[in-house]
Design an enzyme around this catalytic site. Sequence first.
Site, short mmCIF file in Angstrom:
data_model
loop_
_atom_site.label_atom_id
_atom_site.label_comp_id
_atom_site.label_asym_id
_atom_site.label_seq_id
_atom_site.Cartn_x
_atom_site.Cartn_y
_atom_site.Cartn_z
N LYS A 95 5.30 -6.71 1.01
CA LYS A 95 6.40 -5.83 1.61
C LYS A 95 7.69 -6.38 2.22
CE LYS A 95 3.92 -2.00 0.30
NZ LYS A 95 4.55 -0.99 -0.75
N GLU A 117 8.39 5.04 5.52
CA GLU A 117 6.94 5.89 5.52
C GLU A 117 5.99 4.57 5.12
OE1 GLU A 117 7.10 3.96 1.69
OE2 GLU A 117 8.84 4.96 2.66
N SER A 384 -1.66 -9.31 -3.40
CA SER A 384 -0.50 -9.01 -2.68
C SER A 384 -0.65 -8.86 -1.17
CB SER A 384 -0.28 -7.42 -3.48
OG SER A 384 -1.42 -6.61 -3.08
#
Length: 400
Positions: A95, A117, A384
């Site tokens: 991210k 969010e 990830s």
Amino acid sequence: MTAIATDAVPDARGHFGPYGGRYVPETLMHPLQELEAEYARARRDPGFQREFEYYLREFCGRPTPLYFAERLTRELGGAQIYLKREDLLHTGAHKINNCIGQILVARRMGKTRIIAETGAGQHGVATATVAAMFGLKCVIYMGAVDCERQALNVLRMKMLGAEVVPVKAGQQTLKEAINEAMRDWVTHIRTTHYILGTVYGAHPYPLMVRNFQRIIGDEARRQILEKAHRLPDWLVACVGGGSNAMGLFYPFLNDESVKMVGVEAGGEGIATGKHAARFQGGSLGVLQGACSYLLQDEQGQIQLTHSVSAGLDYAAVGPEHAWLRDCRRVEYTAATDAQALNAFTELARLEGIIPALESAHAVAEVIRRAPTLSREQIIVVNLSGRGDKDVAQAAQFISF
């Protein structure tokens, strides 16, 4: 397998075939157009690219390794398995790549306040991190249910100076968090940039987030050529909104020999209705700014979703993924909660790596598929994120 004309999508209005677009209230049209224009200027600016690459390298810790999972490979007895180690990035997941890119764009636009969010909390932590680094006010919206099952990440966000707002409407998960973030953005358009965390939402977000995340696939391509002297046979990644998967897949879309698998959240099983597998049980619709596959009833009401993984617990999938499925360029499957939890423990036991529950869905697909392939074939799976945040959640279902 057919190559994809990647330069043809999205079109000028943000469409990937019939998917994507910009379905928002009139009050958000101007800020989205402003964002699109500024991002286009940034893409053409060598100085912006140098700054982006500097922070990815010096702050985030890129490049991440492409690691040969020797014991997992031997245990499964089939294809060679490589892990793209996004879990080793600062903040613990992919991210941060997108958050660095977007906050640099926000600074170019003179924004002083950041909102976001988050589901699993990793995007929230990454957003809070870059806001702290640049001294900007930060507000994170998170479903109340997700706040409970990701309590560690809530504390991390608060330590980084962000205000975390638990959203208690509806199912109290990611969809409701996005609703609240969009309401906030409408109210504070002049000062605020919304760092959306995945390849979803109104144009230009799917394009922009994919381009910030493509560093994953660009690196993996170079690394596998160095290690194996050829391209992989398979790429595997989990798919919620789908940013980590698009980041890995995109640089390989024109390589016809490379097959790709996106893994959705199968929850308690497709037949139970308690899942978040949009391609398994969804239909075409519009949600939160974009047209894509949604889990909805015959009247178009959004259905409840379920996954042991907070980051995959969402009713829609990124529009580029929907287009790639139509093109038959990417295969989409689902892993159940039980399969993901098994992969979570197996990777820890065999490789000393605790994956995020999101990533464990991709590992589950590898555990299923690798034994059916020859030992000469190569699978690259996108790890990830790391699983520190998920240990307490997993402990409710696993006997240690």
